[in-house]
Structure formats: C-alpha cells, structure tokens
Design a protein around this motif. Structure first.
Motif, PDB file in Angstrom:
ATOM      1  N   GLU A   1       0.830  -1.211   0.000  1.00 22.98           N
ATOM      2  CA  GLU A   1       0.000   0.000   0.000  1.00 22.98           C
ATOM      3  C   GLU A   1       0.862   1.257   0.000  1.00 22.98           C
ATOM      4  OE1 GLU A   1      -3.917   1.647   2.358  1.00 22.98           O
ATOM      5  OE2 GLU A   1      -2.336   0.664   3.512  1.00 22.98           O
ATOM      6  N   ALA A   2       1.964   1.236   0.749  1.00 23.27           N
ATOM      7  CA  ALA A   2       2.837   2.412   0.810  1.00 23.27           C
ATOM      8  C   ALA A   2       3.445   2.727  -0.549  1.00 23.27           C
ATOM      9  CB  ALA A   2       3.941   2.177   1.837  1.00 23.27           C
ATOM     10  N   LEU A   3       3.737   1.690  -1.335  1.00 18.80           N
ATOM     11  CA  LEU A   3       4.395   1.904  -2.628  1.00 18.80           C
ATOM     12  C   LEU A   3       3.417   2.127  -3.770  1.00 18.80           C
ATOM     13  CD1 LEU A   3       7.403  -0.603  -2.652  1.00 18.80           C
ATOM     14  CD2 LEU A   3       7.347   1.779  -1.944  1.00 18.80           C
ATOM     15  N   THR A   4       2.272   1.463  -3.724  1.00 19.39           N
ATOM     16  CA  THR A   4       1.353   1.485  -4.871  1.00 19.39           C
ATOM     17  C   THR A   4      -0.016   2.050  -4.567  1.00 19.39           C
ATOM     18  OG1 THR A   4       0.376  -0.713  -4.524  1.00 19.39           O
ATOM     19  CG2 THR A   4       2.517  -0.622  -5.657  1.00 19.39           C
ATOM     20  N   GLY A   5      -0.334   2.202  -3.274  1.00 20.49           N
ATOM     21  CA  GLY A   5      -1.671   2.636  -2.905  1.00 20.49           C
ATOM     22  C   GLY A   5      -2.675   1.504  -2.846  1.00 20.49           C
ATOM     23  N   ASP A   6      -2.221   0.280  -3.084  1.00 23.04           N
ATOM     24  CA  ASP A   6      -3.110  -0.877  -3.144  1.00 23.04           C
ATOM     25  C   ASP A   6      -2.502  -2.020  -2.331  1.00 23.04           C
ATOM     26  OD1 ASP A   6      -4.763  -2.997  -3.746  1.00 23.04           O
ATOM     27  OD2 ASP A   6      -4.497  -2.876  -5.916  1.00 23.04           O
ATOM     28  N   LYS A   7      -3.204  -2.425  -1.262  1.00 21.37           N
ATOM     29  CA  LYS A   7      -2.704  -3.497  -0.400  1.00 21.37           C
ATOM     30  C   LYS A   7      -2.617  -4.847  -1.104  1.00 21.37           C
ATOM     31  CE  LYS A   7      -4.190  -1.704   4.100  1.00 21.37           C
ATOM     32  NZ  LYS A   7      -5.004  -1.983   5.307  1.00 21.37           N
ATOM     33  N   THR A   8      -3.332  -4.987  -2.207  1.00 17.76           N
ATOM     34  CA  THR A   8      -3.369  -6.285  -2.889  1.00 17.76           C
ATOM     35  C   THR A   8      -2.262  -6.443  -3.940  1.00 17.76           C
ATOM     36  OG1 THR A   8      -4.901  -5.570  -4.646  1.00 17.76           O
ATOM     37  CG2 THR A   8      -5.866  -6.352  -2.576  1.00 17.76           C
ATOM     38  N   THR A   9      -1.454  -5.408  -4.158  1.00 19.11           N
ATOM     39  CA  THR A   9      -0.347  -5.534  -5.104  1.00 19.11           C
ATOM     40  C   THR A   9       0.581  -6.654  -4.655  1.00 19.11           C
ATOM     41  OG1 THR A   9      -0.429  -3.146  -5.546  1.00 19.11           O
ATOM     42  CG2 THR A   9       1.555  -4.334  -6.244  1.00 19.11           C
ATOM     43  N   PRO A  10       0.928  -7.601  -5.534  1.00 19.22           N
ATOM     44  CA  PRO A  10       1.795  -8.707  -5.137  1.00 19.22           C
ATOM     45  C   PRO A  10       3.171  -8.219  -4.662  1.00 19.22           C
ATOM     46  CG  PRO A  10       0.748  -9.172  -7.245  1.00 19.22           C
ATOM     47  CD  PRO A  10       0.467  -7.738  -6.933  1.00 19.22           C
ATOM     48  N   VAL A  11       3.579  -8.687  -3.503  1.00 23.40           N
ATOM     49  CA  VAL A  11       4.912  -8.410  -2.972  1.00 23.40           C
ATOM     50  C   VAL A  11       5.719  -9.693  -3.056  1.00 23.40           C
ATOM     51  CG1 VAL A  11       6.253  -7.695  -0.970  1.00 23.40           C
ATOM     52  CG2 VAL A  11       4.031  -6.638  -1.419  1.00 23.40           C
ATOM     53  N   LEU A  12       6.690  -9.708  -3.951  1.00 18.29           N
ATOM     54  CA  LEU A  12       7.513 -10.899  -4.160  1.00 18.29           C
ATOM     55  C   LEU A  12       8.762 -10.824  -3.296  1.00 18.29           C
ATOM     56  CD1 LEU A  12       5.687 -10.673  -6.734  1.00 18.29           C
ATOM     57  CD2 LEU A  12       7.564 -11.719  -8.001  1.00 18.29           C
ATOM     58  N   SER A  13       9.108 -11.934  -2.699  1.00 24.87           N
ATOM     59  CA  SER A  13      10.405 -12.039  -2.028  1.00 24.87           C
ATOM     60  C   SER A  13      10.995 -13.408  -2.333  1.00 24.87           C
ATOM     61  CB  SER A  13      10.286 -11.802  -0.521  1.00 24.87           C
ATOM     62  OG  SER A  13       9.435 -12.749   0.096  1.00 24.87           O
ATOM     63  N   LEU A  14      12.216 -13.616  -1.884  1.00 25.54           N
ATOM     64  CA  LEU A  14      12.978 -14.807  -2.241  1.00 25.54           C
ATOM     65  C   LEU A  14      13.272 -15.657  -1.012  1.00 25.54           C
ATOM     66  CD1 LEU A  14      15.561 -12.827  -4.365  1.00 25.54           C
ATOM     67  CD2 LEU A  14      13.790 -14.303  -5.334  1.00 25.54           C
ATOM     68  N   TYR A  15      13.593 -16.909  -1.252  1.00 27.25           N
ATOM     69  CA  TYR A  15      14.184 -17.747  -0.214  1.00 27.25           C
ATOM     70  C   TYR A  15      15.685 -17.505  -0.309  1.00 27.25           C
ATOM     71  CZ  TYR A  15      14.907 -21.744   2.872  1.00 27.25           C
ATOM     72  OH  TYR A  15      15.252 -22.548   3.938  1.00 27.25           O
ATOM     73  N   GLN A  16      16.143 -16.516   0.454  1.00 32.33           N
ATOM     74  CA  GLN A  16      17.505 -16.015   0.296  1.00 32.33           C
ATOM     75  C   GLN A  16      18.520 -17.001   0.870  1.00 32.33           C
ATOM     76  OE1 GLN A  16      15.878 -11.389   0.567  1.00 32.33           O
ATOM     77  NE2 GLN A  16      17.263 -12.145   2.124  1.00 32.33           N
ATOM     78  N   VAL A  17      19.550 -17.305   0.066  1.00 30.56           N
ATOM     79  CA  VAL A  17      20.518 -18.345   0.445  1.00 30.56           C
ATOM     80  C   VAL A  17      21.963 -17.842   0.403  1.00 30.56           C
ATOM     81  CG1 VAL A  17      19.042 -20.292  -0.170  1.00 30.56           C
ATOM     82  CG2 VAL A  17      20.448 -19.221  -1.942  1.00 30.56           C
ATOM     83  N   HIS A  18      22.161 -16.529   0.366  1.00 32.77           N
ATOM     84  CA  HIS A  18      23.506 -15.936   0.356  1.00 32.77           C
ATOM     85  C   HIS A  18      24.316 -16.418  -0.849  1.00 32.77           C
ATOM     86  CE1 HIS A  18      23.016 -14.169   4.377  1.00 32.77           C
ATOM     87  NE2 HIS A  18      22.356 -15.279   4.661  1.00 32.77           N
ATOM     88  N   SER A  19      23.708 -16.278  -2.017  1.00 33.27           N
ATOM     89  CA  SER A  19      24.304 -16.763  -3.261  1.00 33.27           C
ATOM     90  C   SER A  19      24.422 -15.616  -4.259  1.00 33.27           C
ATOM     91  CB  SER A  19      23.414 -17.855  -3.855  1.00 33.27           C
ATOM     92  OG  SER A  19      22.195 -17.279  -4.323  1.00 33.27           O
ATOM     93  N   ASN A  20      24.813 -15.964  -5.491  1.00 31.09           N
ATOM     94  CA  ASN A  20      24.783 -14.987  -6.582  1.00 31.09           C
ATOM     95  C   ASN A  20      23.672 -15.318  -7.579  1.00 31.09           C
ATOM     96  OD1 ASN A  20      25.767 -17.235  -7.890  1.00 31.09           O
ATOM     97  ND2 ASN A  20      27.774 -16.367  -8.371  1.00 31.09           N
ATOM     98  N   ILE A  21      22.727 -16.133  -7.162  1.00 30.34           N
ATOM     99  CA  ILE A  21      21.644 -16.565  -8.044  1.00 30.34           C
ATOM    100  C   ILE A  21      20.643 -15.430  -8.230  1.00 30.34           C
ATOM    101  CG2 ILE A  21      19.783 -18.223  -8.413  1.00 30.34           C
ATOM    102  CD1 ILE A  21      21.352 -20.149  -6.573  1.00 30.34           C
ATOM    103  N   THR A  22      20.318 -15.139  -9.480  1.00 34.48           N
ATOM    104  CA  THR A  22      19.387 -14.069  -9.828  1.00 34.48           C
ATOM    105  C   THR A  22      18.291 -14.633 -10.718  1.00 34.48           C
ATOM    106  OG1 THR A  22      21.213 -12.492  -9.768  1.00 34.48           O
ATOM    107  CG2 THR A  22      19.188 -11.768 -10.830  1.00 34.48           C
TER     108      THR A  22
ATOM    109  N   THR B   1       8.086  -6.332 -15.851  1.00 33.75           N
ATOM    110  CA  THR B   1       6.644  -6.508 -15.751  1.00 33.75           C
ATOM    111  C   THR B   1       6.065  -5.519 -14.749  1.00 33.75           C
ATOM    112  OG1 THR B   1       6.823  -8.868 -16.240  1.00 33.75           O
ATOM    113  CG2 THR B   1       4.782  -8.114 -15.193  1.00 33.75           C
ATOM    114  N   PRO B   2       5.169  -4.640 -15.165  1.00 36.85           N
ATOM    115  CA  PRO B   2       4.579  -3.687 -14.218  1.00 36.85           C
ATOM    116  C   PRO B   2       3.682  -4.391 -13.207  1.00 36.85           C
ATOM    117  CG  PRO B   2       4.297  -2.960 -16.502  1.00 36.85           C
ATOM    118  CD  PRO B   2       4.737  -4.390 -16.556  1.00 36.85           C
ATOM    119  N   GLY B   3       3.513  -3.753 -12.050  1.00 34.22           N
ATOM    120  CA  GLY B   3       2.549  -4.225 -11.077  1.00 34.22           C
ATOM    121  C   GLY B   3       3.052  -5.249 -10.089  1.00 34.22           C
ATOM    122  N   LEU B   4       4.362  -5.479 -10.042  1.00 30.84           N
ATOM    123  CA  LEU B   4       4.943  -6.397  -9.068  1.00 30.84           C
ATOM    124  C   LEU B   4       5.872  -5.610  -8.145  1.00 30.84           C
ATOM    125  CD1 LEU B   4       6.014  -9.324 -11.451  1.00 30.84           C
ATOM    126  CD2 LEU B   4       3.907  -9.191 -10.075  1.00 30.84           C
TER     127      LEU B   4
END
Length: 262
Positions: A61-82, A103-106
């Motif tokens: 909501e703070a970034l887009t004004g919409d609480k339903t905007t998908p927020v993606l995160s990773l299973y971070q493993v301290h790597s160089n994988i992108t 891709t817009p909207g993520l």
C-alpha cells in the motif's frame, strides 16, 4: 542522498535518484509485537504468519496505494543466483538472492537484518531489480549477476541507477582473521575494506563500501548509499544485535521497488 519520509504508517528511506516507487522500510508501522515489533516482513521468522501477511500488505500500500499488489520475495541463500520475475509466485519463493523484472505491477522485496539491500532502476528502458548482498553474495558476484539480468531485459549500463539501503556498518561489524582471509584470497586489494579490530585476530569490515566498490566495478555511475547502521539503529532489525542480546529470533525489514503500470 537518501531521505527519511513518512508514507501512511510505514517509516522508510528512499533515494531521490530512483524515480520509480521504492523504499527501504524500517521496523516501524506494522502490526507485529514483541521482538518482531512492528513491521516484520520476513516469513522465515517465527512471527505469527497473519501479521507478516498484513505487514507486507502495508508495504504494498505504501508503494502502490493498493494493499493487494503482489509483494515478491525470495528464499535467500547468500548466493549470486538471480531470477526473473514475470508474475506473482506467491509462497513458491525461488532460492535466490536477487530478482529483476520489466513486468509492471509487481513489488520486488528484499529482506534483511544487517545484510545490504540494493535496489536498481533503469527508467529509460523500464527495468528494475533488487538484490540481497550479504558478504557471501557480494563476494560471489550477486550484484554483477543482477545487472547482467537487467541488461538481458533491455536495460543499459549507463542508465541504471543503484541505491544501497540500511545495513550494518564498519564500526559494528567485527570479523575474524579467517573471514578476512576469504576476501584476500579473492583479491589482495580487498584489504582496504578492513580496519584493525580489538586485537590482531579481529578486524572491522566495511560491507556497504565493499558493495559500493563492486557496483562501481560493474561500470555503474549513479550509486547512492544510506548512512544508517542497522546494528545501532533501534528503527531496524539486526541479526547481530539480536545475537548479542541472546534473543530467540529477529524480524526482517523489507527494501522494495515496483514498476508502475503505464
């Protein structure tokens, strides 16, 4: 320069250099309690899951004004994988430490509690990225890998801007001789990121400067950096501070960026 700004209930820093909606969120403005107070966005913590979901919706909501905007995160493993993000992967978080998209909207979200978050944007070519640069990831090339993925989506090196968020700083980051040796085995020049510690077997490591140096080595010219030390800031979660206080767990703050719909 990074500024502090109040957006709705969330306290965050943002870089004037990145025109897309983004922010380095603090631990303020959420619904979590106790050691997770209050904007804990880390599903890897033992916080109540529903509270984490609510906190991540507040970030959206703070970034887009919409609480339903998908927020993606990773299973971070301290790597160089992108990885490339083309749609909402929900709970199926890939094992990686950086992501890029055109891709817009993520919302691309990086979780930290002392490691260095780095946000990237190429407004001209409409490509964004986000990286988790702990010492292992930075040393193994996660920043170069993020930029390479952005270039593969049409970004150009001369139009990419990077912003380094709150992270543990040199006065708070004591390391051992074997830790330092890992860096010097890669490059003797890395010695400049270590200052003398409390004795001959300990050193103070400058992680944000190492990250900034690595970004410059890729050819980036526009690099901005926060001065906030997560260890000393009570407005940020810190793994090292939690360890020193013998607490049972710790929260994770989020650094996030989004590519708006046209």
């Amino acid at each position: 320069m990074l500024n502090t700004k109040k957006i709705k209930t969330c306290q965050l820093e943002y870089s004037n250099a990145i025109d897309y909606p983004h922010g380095f969120f603090s631990n303020n403005g959420g619904v979590s309690e106790g050691i997770y107070k209050s904007l804990n966005c880390g599903p890897g913590s033992n916080d109540i899951p529903e509270r984490i979901i609510t906190n991540r919706a507040l970030v959206a909501e703070a970034l887009t004004g919409d609480k339903t905007t998908p927020v993606l995160s990773l299973y971070q493993v301290h790597s160089n994988i992108t990885v490339r993000a083309n749609s909402d992967w929900k709970e199926n978080r890939p094992e990686a430490d950086a992501m890029v998209t055109n891709t817009p909207g993520l919302v691309l979200g990086i979780l930290t509690a002392d490691c260095t978050p780095v946000l990237f944007a190429d407004k001209k070519n409409k490509v964004i990225g986000a990286a988790h640069a702990g010492w292992k990831g930075a040393l193994s090339g996660v920043l170069q890998a993020t930029i390479n993925q952005m270039l593969s989506l049409g970004a150009q090196l001369e139009t990419i801007t990077a912003a380094i968020g709150p992270t543990i700083h040199q006065p708070s980051y004591e390391v051992t001789q074997p830790f330092r040796d890992k860096f010097l085995e890669h490059n003797e020049a890395y010695n400049k990121f270590f200052h003398s510690g409390c004795d001959n077997d300990h050193f103070q490591f400058n992680l944000p400067e190492f990250v900034k140096w690595q970004l410059r080595e890729t050819g980036l010219q526009s690099i901005y950096s926060s001065t906030t030390d997560t260890y000393t800031s009570q407005n940020h979660f810190s793994y090292r501070r939690t360890t020193h206080k013998n607490e049972s767990d710790y929260g994770r703050q989020m650094s996030a960026i989004t590519l708006p719909h046209p």
